[in-house]
Design a protein around this motif. Structure first.
Motif, PDB file in Angstrom:
ATOM      1  N   LEU A   1     -15.195  81.101 -31.087  1.00  0.00           N
ATOM      2  CA  LEU A   1     -14.746  79.720 -30.923  1.00  0.00           C
ATOM      3  C   LEU A   1     -15.276  79.049 -29.654  1.00  0.00           C
ATOM      4  O   LEU A   1     -15.771  77.918 -29.734  1.00  0.00           O
ATOM      5  CB  LEU A   1     -13.217  79.656 -30.964  1.00  0.00           C
TER       6      LEU A   1
ATOM      7  N   ALA B   1      -9.157  73.970 -35.315  1.00  0.00           N
ATOM      8  CA  ALA B   1      -9.224  75.432 -35.256  1.00  0.00           C
ATOM      9  C   ALA B   1      -7.802  75.987 -35.376  1.00  0.00           C
ATOM     10  O   ALA B   1      -7.181  76.369 -34.372  1.00  0.00           O
ATOM     11  CB  ALA B   1      -9.878  75.883 -33.957  1.00  0.00           C
TER      12      ALA B   1
ATOM     13  N   GLY C   1     -16.765  79.260 -38.627  1.00  0.00           N
ATOM     14  CA  GLY C   1     -17.196  79.527 -37.265  1.00  0.00           C
ATOM     15  C   GLY C   1     -18.456  80.363 -37.208  1.00  0.00           C
ATOM     16  O   GLY C   1     -19.221  80.425 -38.168  1.00  0.00           O
TER      17      GLY C   1
ATOM     18  N   ARG D   1     -16.008  85.963 -34.641  1.00  0.00           N
ATOM     19  CA  ARG D   1     -15.161  84.855 -34.192  1.00  0.00           C
ATOM     20  C   ARG D   1     -15.625  84.447 -32.798  1.00  0.00           C
ATOM     21  O   ARG D   1     -15.455  85.204 -31.838  1.00  0.00           O
ATOM     22  CB  ARG D   1     -13.695  85.276 -34.189  1.00  0.00           C
TER      23      ARG D   1
END
Length: 298
Positions: free
Chosen positions: A80, A98, A36, A78
């Protein structure tokens, strides 16, 4: 392409159902594993993958098994939602896997290797070289999670970046040794067009001043390449070229290596098989790596 057209899966069962549906209609699948915090380098890997197969699936998973207790697992970026938005802007049919840590490690995982229990994959020999000298846990974690992902996704092609050259060597050996039915493709390192710094998710940790100094290592690598082009094959001369530029830039050098492309052992001069010129350095608490291939292509 809108974000609604990017399929996002969180479980092994979902990915396998998608894979089987695509196989049933004859689609081939290219796979790009990531942790990511996607940047232009990742997106270029996805674009390359799209030229190899009908569909692309990207995994986004920060893998605890490749971090030591003192490393930056807790603070690793992180992002996403932003990652999915970037992927959705690409002109390809893309799926995203994910998973949670529990999904990938159903028996649990700790960063303390001495306390880990369960099934792991080790590529002995290559994993102990270079990065493995200071991060003995790292490639065990990488090989384990990539083997899991290959098993889950079942791709025809998997695409990785040259910036992590030792990872590419380790995974190429794993694919051969464990008979994974896929082709591993290595894409050239994507660099900042202004100063050549290799794109990395960890670059966000650099202060403005550190970011100005960080490209010194790549300047050294380029100087060594120029020497090789002029006929220099001696280890000391090539490594010194890197070291001089790195020192000028104020980099805290961890190691500089000239190694064999076959087994990553240190070599005294570049022969007909070529060499990997690589290294790691720190800027404050941030650790970066880079490399160039001399006299061969991966």
């Amino acid at each position: 392409m809108s974000s609604e057209t990017v399929s996002v899966f969180h479980t092994v069962q979902e990915v396998r159902a998608w894979r089987e549906a695509q196989r049933s209609i004859g689609n081939t699948i290219a796979f790009v594993p990531t942790m990511g915090a996607l940047h232009a380098g990742h997106l270029q890997l996805v674009n390359l993958a799209a030229t190899k197969c009908d569909l692309v699936i990207v995994s986004i998973f920060v893998n605890p098994a490749q971090f030591a207790p003192h490393e930056d697992l807790a603070t690793y970026p992180r992002t996403l939602p932003q990652d999915i938005a970037k992927l959705s802007a690409l002109p390809h049919t893309i799926a995203v896997f994910a998973p949670s840590v529990q999904e990938m490690y159903p028996r649990g995982i700790t960063t303390d290797r001495s306390l880990q229990r369960g099934t792991f994959v080790e590529v002995l020999g290559l994993s102990e070289m270079l990065e493995g000298g200071t991060r003995p846990h790292f490639f065990r974690g990488v090989a384990t999670v990539v083997a899991k992902l290959f098993h889950i996704v079942g791709p025809d092609v998997a695409v990785f970046g040259q910036k992590d050259i030792q990872q590419c060597c380790v995974l190429r050996a794993m694919v051969t040794d464990l008979h994974f039915p896929l082709k591993l493709v290595v894409a050239p390192t994507v660099r900042d067009p202004e100063d050549g710094l290799a794109l990395s998710s960890r670059n966000v940790y650099l202060t403005a001043e550190q970011r100005q100094c960080a490209p010194a290592f790549y300047r050294g690598l380029r100087s060594a390449c120029d020497l090789f082009a002029a006929g220099v094959v001696d280890r000391n001369q090539l490594i010194d070229a890197v070291k001089q530029e790195a020192i000028k830039g104020g980099l805290d050098i961890e190691y500089i290596s000239l190694s064999s492309p076959d087994d990553l052992s240190e070599i005294e001069q570049v022969g007909s098989a070529g060499a990997v010129l690589s290294g790691a350095w720190r800027m404050g608490s941030t650790r970066l790596i880079d490399n160039v291939l001399i006299g061969f292509e991966f």
